[in-house]
Write a protein that holds these residues in place. Structure first.
Motif, mmCIF file in Angstrom:
data_model
loop_
_atom_site.group_PDB
_atom_site.id
_atom_site.type_symbol
_atom_site.label_atom_id
_atom_site.label_comp_id
_atom_site.label_asym_id
_atom_site.label_seq_id
_atom_site.Cartn_x
_atom_site.Cartn_y
_atom_site.Cartn_z
ATOM 1 N N SER A 1 2.767 7.055 -4.113
ATOM 2 C CA SER A 1 4.147 6.607 -3.910
ATOM 3 C C SER A 1 4.776 7.259 -2.689
ATOM 4 C CB SER A 1 4.981 6.915 -5.155
ATOM 5 O OG SER A 1 4.501 6.199 -6.273
ATOM 6 N N VAL A 2 4.465 8.538 -2.440
ATOM 7 C CA VAL A 2 5.078 9.220 -1.296
ATOM 8 C C VAL A 2 4.641 8.578 0.013
ATOM 9 C CG1 VAL A 2 5.409 11.429 -2.460
ATOM 10 C CG2 VAL A 2 3.203 10.935 -1.406
ATOM 11 N N ILE A 3 3.389 8.105 0.081
ATOM 12 C CA ILE A 3 2.917 7.399 1.273
ATOM 13 C C ILE A 3 3.527 5.998 1.321
ATOM 14 C CG2 ILE A 3 0.875 6.567 2.491
ATOM 15 C CD1 ILE A 3 -0.725 8.787 1.209
ATOM 16 N N ALA A 4 3.706 5.389 0.157
ATOM 17 C CA ALA A 4 4.288 4.049 0.100
ATOM 18 C C ALA A 4 5.705 4.034 0.670
ATOM 19 C CB ALA A 4 4.287 3.539 -1.340
ATOM 20 N N HIS A 5 6.459 5.115 0.457
ATOM 21 C CA HIS A 5 7.808 5.188 1.016
ATOM 22 C C HIS A 5 7.764 5.105 2.545
ATOM 23 C CE1 HIS A 5 10.550 5.966 -2.359
ATOM 24 N NE2 HIS A 5 9.531 6.585 -2.941
ATOM 25 N N LEU A 6 6.781 5.773 3.146
ATOM 26 C CA LEU A 6 6.679 5.760 4.607
ATOM 27 C C LEU A 6 6.143 4.422 5.119
ATOM 28 C CD1 LEU A 6 5.184 9.325 5.226
ATOM 29 C CD2 LEU A 6 7.529 8.589 5.620
ATOM 30 N N VAL A 7 5.054 3.957 4.528
ATOM 31 C CA VAL A 7 4.419 2.747 5.016
ATOM 32 C C VAL A 7 5.314 1.522 4.783
ATOM 33 C CG1 VAL A 7 2.374 1.264 4.799
ATOM 34 C CG2 VAL A 7 2.136 3.755 4.667
ATOM 35 N N LYS B 1 -12.043 -17.204 5.578
ATOM 36 C CA LYS B 1 -12.615 -16.018 4.972
ATOM 37 C C LYS B 1 -11.659 -14.838 5.161
ATOM 38 C CE LYS B 1 -16.504 -18.129 4.016
ATOM 39 N NZ LYS B 1 -16.894 -18.456 2.618
ATOM 40 N N LEU B 2 -11.664 -13.966 4.181
ATOM 41 C CA LEU B 2 -10.864 -12.743 4.269
ATOM 42 C C LEU B 2 -11.734 -11.627 4.820
ATOM 43 C CD1 LEU B 2 -8.909 -12.769 0.868
ATOM 44 C CD2 LEU B 2 -8.153 -13.592 3.106
ATOM 45 N N LYS B 3 -11.203 -10.936 5.806
ATOM 46 C CA LYS B 3 -11.896 -9.783 6.376
ATOM 47 C C LYS B 3 -11.123 -8.532 5.995
ATOM 48 C CE LYS B 3 -13.459 -7.685 10.691
ATOM 49 N NZ LYS B 3 -13.477 -7.780 12.172
ATOM 50 N N LEU B 4 -11.763 -7.691 5.174
ATOM 51 C CA LEU B 4 -11.099 -6.500 4.643
ATOM 52 C C LEU B 4 -11.442 -5.278 5.481
ATOM 53 C CD1 LEU B 4 -9.460 -5.100 2.328
ATOM 54 C CD2 LEU B 4 -11.671 -4.748 1.178
ATOM 55 N N THR B 5 -10.420 -4.535 5.873
ATOM 56 C CA THR B 5 -10.602 -3.256 6.575
ATOM 57 C C THR B 5 -9.970 -2.161 5.728
ATOM 58 O OG1 THR B 5 -10.468 -4.382 8.713
ATOM 59 C CG2 THR B 5 -10.165 -1.979 8.693
ATOM 60 N N VAL B 6 -10.781 -1.199 5.301
ATOM 61 C CA VAL B 6 -10.304 -0.128 4.424
ATOM 62 C C VAL B 6 -10.198 1.163 5.236
ATOM 63 C CG1 VAL B 6 -10.756 1.214 2.339
ATOM 64 C CG2 VAL B 6 -11.394 -1.217 2.427
ATOM 65 N N HIS B 7 -9.039 1.807 5.179
ATOM 66 C CA HIS B 7 -8.824 3.098 5.836
ATOM 67 C C HIS B 7 -8.496 4.153 4.782
ATOM 68 C CE1 HIS B 7 -7.791 1.426 10.129
ATOM 69 N NE2 HIS B 7 -9.026 1.104 9.696
ATOM 70 N N ASP B 8 -9.025 5.340 4.993
ATOM 71 C CA ASP B 8 -8.857 6.452 4.044
ATOM 72 C C ASP B 8 -7.660 7.306 4.470
ATOM 73 O OD1 ASP B 8 -9.106 8.412 2.178
ATOM 74 O OD2 ASP B 8 -11.026 9.198 2.918
ATOM 75 N N THR B 9 -6.689 7.465 3.561
ATOM 76 C CA THR B 9 -5.516 8.323 3.865
ATOM 77 C C THR B 9 -5.801 9.786 3.565
ATOM 78 O OG1 THR B 9 -4.595 8.029 1.658
ATOM 79 C CG2 THR B 9 -3.969 6.418 3.338
ATOM 80 N N ASN B 10 -6.825 10.054 2.781
ATOM 81 C CA ASN B 10 -7.235 11.427 2.476
ATOM 82 C C ASN B 10 -6.060 12.269 1.963
ATOM 83 O OD1 ASN B 10 -9.117 13.459 2.214
ATOM 84 N ND2 ASN B 10 -8.836 14.212 4.318
ATOM 85 N N TYR B 11 -5.261 11.698 1.075
ATOM 86 C CA TYR B 11 -4.130 12.370 0.423
ATOM 87 C C TYR B 11 -3.010 12.761 1.389
ATOM 88 C CZ TYR B 11 -7.561 12.990 -3.337
ATOM 89 O OH TYR B 11 -8.511 12.780 -4.301
ATOM 90 N N ARG C 1 0.223 12.026 3.890
ATOM 91 C CA ARG C 1 1.293 11.081 4.228
ATOM 92 C C ARG C 1 1.179 10.654 5.696
ATOM 93 N NH1 ARG C 1 6.777 13.837 1.684
ATOM 94 N NH2 ARG C 1 5.851 14.639 -0.245
ATOM 95 N N PHE C 2 0.938 11.638 6.540
ATOM 96 C CA PHE C 2 0.866 11.340 7.972
ATOM 97 C C PHE C 2 -0.285 10.386 8.257
ATOM 98 C CE2 PHE C 2 -0.910 12.360 12.179
ATOM 99 C CZ PHE C 2 0.164 11.990 12.979
ATOM 100 N N LEU C 3 -1.475 10.681 7.685
ATOM 101 C CA LEU C 3 -2.619 9.795 7.909
ATOM 102 C C LEU C 3 -2.365 8.413 7.326
ATOM 103 C CD1 LEU C 3 -5.730 12.096 7.290
ATOM 104 C CD2 LEU C 3 -4.853 11.209 9.460
ATOM 105 N N GLY C 4 -1.659 8.353 6.223
ATOM 106 C CA GLY C 4 -1.332 7.059 5.646
ATOM 107 C C GLY C 4 -0.511 6.218 6.592
#
Length: 901
Positions: free
Chosen positions: A85-91, A49-59, A61-64
């Protein structure tokens, strides 16, 4: 904690995106629905089974970045997201470090490349294709300059950079790039838009985020930038809002009327239809504010989870294990609540990544497969036009065939066709509720008149002349310019500004280098000048010519020889003799007119040959071959005499003019001074192209100086010739018949109006010039100012009137072939006849004892003998042979009788 499990019962999957955004709230529902569907289907992962955990970045970059690190504390095997995309660069750096695949359904920045971020996988379309679609739209409507407004971050900058490249491929350009602060206030937005409104281009590309893109368009509406004349093309964030919030407030819909936007295209299928039908129930259950619409990003988010599930299934089938190992670099970094030591490297991350990239499935968005560049196959978009309370699709764009009005999948089976004729869109309603295609540009700084530079002194006032003491101009160039402006579909406020001191002709090159909105005058379109300005379509053709003094040629005693060149006379005379000899040879054995003593025969040949010139030859011809030769020769003589008569008539009746200068080559080869118009391009052409020493060039300012310099000549301080453009010289020669154009034009150029580089007015003016030419007005203006007299077209024609051998060589070759063929046939006939008569002669005269020389002498005498005599001798020999045969027969009979007795 390190753990090893062959097929674990539960796999941790993470997701990071902004839950309150237009894309995020749809993606959350779609991903959770996908997890539920995968877990309820044992055929995909078996018992896992897949267990999904969703986190909110709230726009943020740092939180992302923090939320991504938090997910890795729980042995997460893959992360879906981030959205921006700006968060994707960091993550992506985090994903690289821990070898955890990062699957983003919304980060469209083209610079998120696989080389820098190997564990980043884009499961949606790249902005590279969206910008290609926008460039094709701009090119389709014929616009050339656009302004880009973009959010000043990685997403905005990199997207607009891709747009600039795609526009350049279409020979369009970004005239201005206008950044918008990601956190700019409304006043800052208004200030930026005010700057944009003062620019020339009215084609505006808006590449931003949904959270405040509508605010930019609202500010534009407030500044009256959503009215007729403007074009707004926005990226797919607007279509996402329209699809998600179907009940968008009417005031916000008023702000975006006539806007074009793009929507990622997803094929119609049974899977998609079922999911769309199911969507309303999903949103009613999972959202607090009631149902929300389904946008394209939601479909891609749903397929992203399924893509990951298929890849994990393949991973297990290949014997992959879910195991993690410590990262030694993080073991000593535990601080507070951040348990860095619990973050482990996913040992199977590379293997899982490879399986992700090899997935080949069909989802709700259509076929899902990655190219070698790790982009999804078949990128395509819908072109959406906002109208009234909704939107209308006016066409499609695909990377396969460009713009079309049929779905892209219908064209995939056909060869790619990106030609201009194959590009189609339905008509659009533009801002201001107009269906007429906007021009795309206006004059900046409304109310300011265009400054049109005009040379204050031109050598011929017929072209440009300024009224004394006024700012008024007249002339051919001015009339053409005003007539062209009247054909434009809009008003052009302008003011003619003189350039020069009013005494000397100004250098056109200097005028074009100055900052004017346009330049009108006698401007030749040259390569060097096109590097500085844009020219319109030429409105008059011109070219450099040589003008020199001429004198009349008086007739002389040998004028009758003028029609033919010496070579032509020689060849004609030779053919007269050749034809006479050929006819004599063919007629000599048959015709008494061509026999007699040698002197008489020579005279007959000469008389017969030259009497054919007047068709008065009295000798009759009896041989068919000689008649063939004579017919062809008389035809040649007819052509020669007719041409000779016409040329001689022209030479004796038309006034002939002579000049020591024959053409530009003879002028260059001499050492005489040459005049040219000061300020024209002729000076550079003569020195750079023809390598004429500058010391030989004499600048001239007026027509009177031209006349005096040519009259004085090089011996009296003048010039031997003047080189200038034909348009000028035709006006100059219209009243000065003692000079003439020598030879032909040696350059081909035209005159045009000059504008700053990339000026859209140059294109509209060119179209108007063509229209002016087609309706005949351009010719009428030409006749009004530049009517020429007869002497302007005179020139040194004596050489042109002469007839050259090259004009008649075909006739001579035909006649020569006829002569050779006739002689060959005649020779064959003579040889055969001689062979027959010679055998008869041998039988009577003890054949076999004659030598080769005697045979030749016999043949020559045979060929010179009259054919009637030969025939009589032949008959006589046959009779003698017959009588001799009868006597021998009688003797033989008597012998036989005596023997029998």
């Amino acid at each position: 904690m390190n753990g090893v499990s062959t097929i674990p019962p539960v796999l941790n999957i993470g997701a990071v995106f902004s839950l309150n955004s237009t894309i995020g709230k749809v993606a959350k529902v779609a991903i959770e629905a996908a997890v539920e569907d995968v877990n309820s289907n044992p055929a995909i992962l078996g018992g896992t089974k897949l267990k999904l955990t969703v986190h909110d970045t709230n726009y943020s970059r740092f939180l992302g970045m923090v939320e991504a690190l938090t997910l890795l504390e729980n042995e997460t095997v893959a992360i879906i997201g981030p959205q921006f995309s700006v968060i994707a660069h960091l993550v992506s750096h985090i994903a690289n470090e821990f070898q955890v695949p990062l699957l983003s359904f919304a980060a469209t920045d083209p610079s998120l490349s696989s080389l820098q971020y190997p564990f980043f996988v884009r499961t949606t379309q790249s902005d590279l294709y969206q910008m290609a679609a926008i460039a094709d739209i701009v090119d389709y409507f014929g616009w050339r300059n656009v302004i880009a407004l973009y959010v000043d971050d990685d997403h905005g900058r990199n997207g607009i950079a891709a747009l600039g490249d795609k526009l350049a491929e279409k020979r369009c350009r970004l005239s201005h790039k206008v950044p918008l602060s990601p956190k700019g206030s409304r006043n800052q937005i208004i200030d930026t838009l005010l700057t944009v409104s003062s620019m020339m281009s009215r084609i505006l590309i808006l590449h931003t985020y949904d959270i405040w893109g509508l605010e930019v368009l609202n500010a534009a509406k407030h500044l009256r930038m959503m009215e007729s004349g403007y074009v707004w093309i926005v990226t797919d964030w607007l279509s996402s809002i329209l699809d998600t919030d179907s009940q968008l407030h009417s005031e916000k819909m008023d702000d975006i009327q006539g806007v074009l936007t793009l929507r990622m295209y997803t094929q119609s299928s049974e899977e998609k239809r079922k999911f769309v039908t199911r969507w309303r129930h999903l949103t009613r259950k999972n959202t607090l504010n009631g149902p929300i619409g389904l946008n394209s990003f939601g479909l891609y988010a749903y397929d992203t989870l399924w893509l990951l599930a298929h890849a994990i299934g393949a991973f297990f089938d290949q014997g992959g294990n879910i195991s993690f190992s410590e990262d030694s670099k993080l073991s000593e970094l535990s601080r507070g609540d951040m348990r860095f030591s619990s973050m482990s490297i996913f040992n199977g991350g590379k293997m899982l990544l490879d399986n992700i990239l090899q997935v080949n499935m069909t989802g709700v968005t259509g076929p899902i497969k990655f190219t070698s560049d790790r982009d999804l196959i078949n990128p395509a978009y819908e072109v959406i036009n906002v109208i009234g309370t909704g939107s209308r699709r006016i066409g499609y764009w695909s990377n396969h065939s460009g713009l079309s009005v049929v779905p892209p999948e219908a064209l995939y089976k056909e060869p790619s066709n990106r030609s201009a004729s194959s590009q189609h869109l339905y008509s659009a309603v533009w801002p201001g509720q107009t269906t007429q295609k906007p021009r795309g540009w206006v004059f900046p700084n409304n109310g300011r008149h265009l400054r049109i530079g005009v040379p204050s002194q031109v050598i011929y006032p017929e072209f440009v002349a300024q009224g004394k003491g006024t700012d008024k101009f007249s002339g051919y160039c001015i009339d053409v310019f005003t007539a062209v402006l009247e054909l434009l579909p809009y008003a052009v406020p302008y003011k003619l500004v003189p350039f020069g001191d009013g005494h000397n002709s100004p250098k056109r090159f200097d005028l074009l280098r100055l900052v004017y909105d346009a330049a009108v005058g006698d401007f030749a379109i040259t390569t060097e000048r096109t590097k500085m300005v844009d020219f319109t379509q030429p409105y008059i053709e011109s070219g450099l010519v040589v003008v020199a003094p001429i004198k009349k040629l008086n007739s002389n005693a040998w004028a009758f020889l003028s029609p033919f060149t010496p070579k032509m006379w020689c060849v004609t005379g030779i053919f007269f003799l050749v034809v006479g000899v050929v006819v004599w040879i063919l007629e000599h054995r048959l015709n008494d007119d061509f026999r007699g003593p040698p002197k008489r025969q020579i005279g007959t040949i000469l008389w017969f040959s030259f009497s054919t010139l007047f068709f008065s030859h009295k000798e009759r011809t009896v041989n068919s071959l000689s008649r063939l030769v004579l017919i062809i020769w008389l035809f040649v003589v007819l052509i020669l005499t007719s041409s000779y008569t016409a040329s001689l008539t022209s030479i004796l009746t038309v006034e002939q003019l002579s000049s020591p200068i024959k053409d530009i080559q003879s002028l260059v080869a001499s050492s005489d001074p040459i005049g040219y118009q000061r300020g024209s391009f002729a000076e550079n052409y003569l020195t750079d192209e023809l390598n004429i020493d500058k010391s030989r060039l004499v600048p001239l300012n007026t027509a009177e100086e031209y006349e005096k310099a040519l009259t004085d000549g090089p011996k009296n301080g003048g010039v031997s010739a003047v080189i200038d453009e034909r348009a000028y010289m035709e006006v100059f020669l219209s009243t000065r018949c003692e000079f003439s154009i020598i030879g032909q034009e040696f350059t081909r150029i035209g005159w045009g109006f000059a504008f700053p580089r990339d000026s859209p007015l140059a294109v509209d003016m060119s179209i108007a010039i063509l229209e002016l030419s087609e309706n005949g007005d351009l010719q009428r203006i030409h006749d009004k100012w530049l009517t020429r007299s007869a002497c302007s077209s005179q020139g040194t024609k004596q050489e042109a009137d002469r007839l050259h051998l090259k004009s008649f060589w075909g006739l001579f070759v035909l006649c020569g072939l006829a002569c050779l063929l006739s002689l060959l046939i005649y020779l064959i006939q003579i040889v055969r006849q001689f062979a027959r008569h010679y055998l008869d002669l041998q039988e009577l005269e003890s054949a076999g004892r004659s030598s080769q020389s005697s045979r030749l002498q016999t043949f020559i005498s045979f060929a010179g003998e009259k054919e009637v005599v030969i025939k009589n001798l032949s008959k006589k020999r046959k009779l003698e042979r017959a009588s001799t045969g009868d006597i021998d027969k009688d003797k033989s009979t008597d012998g036989d009788l005596n023997g029998s007795c």
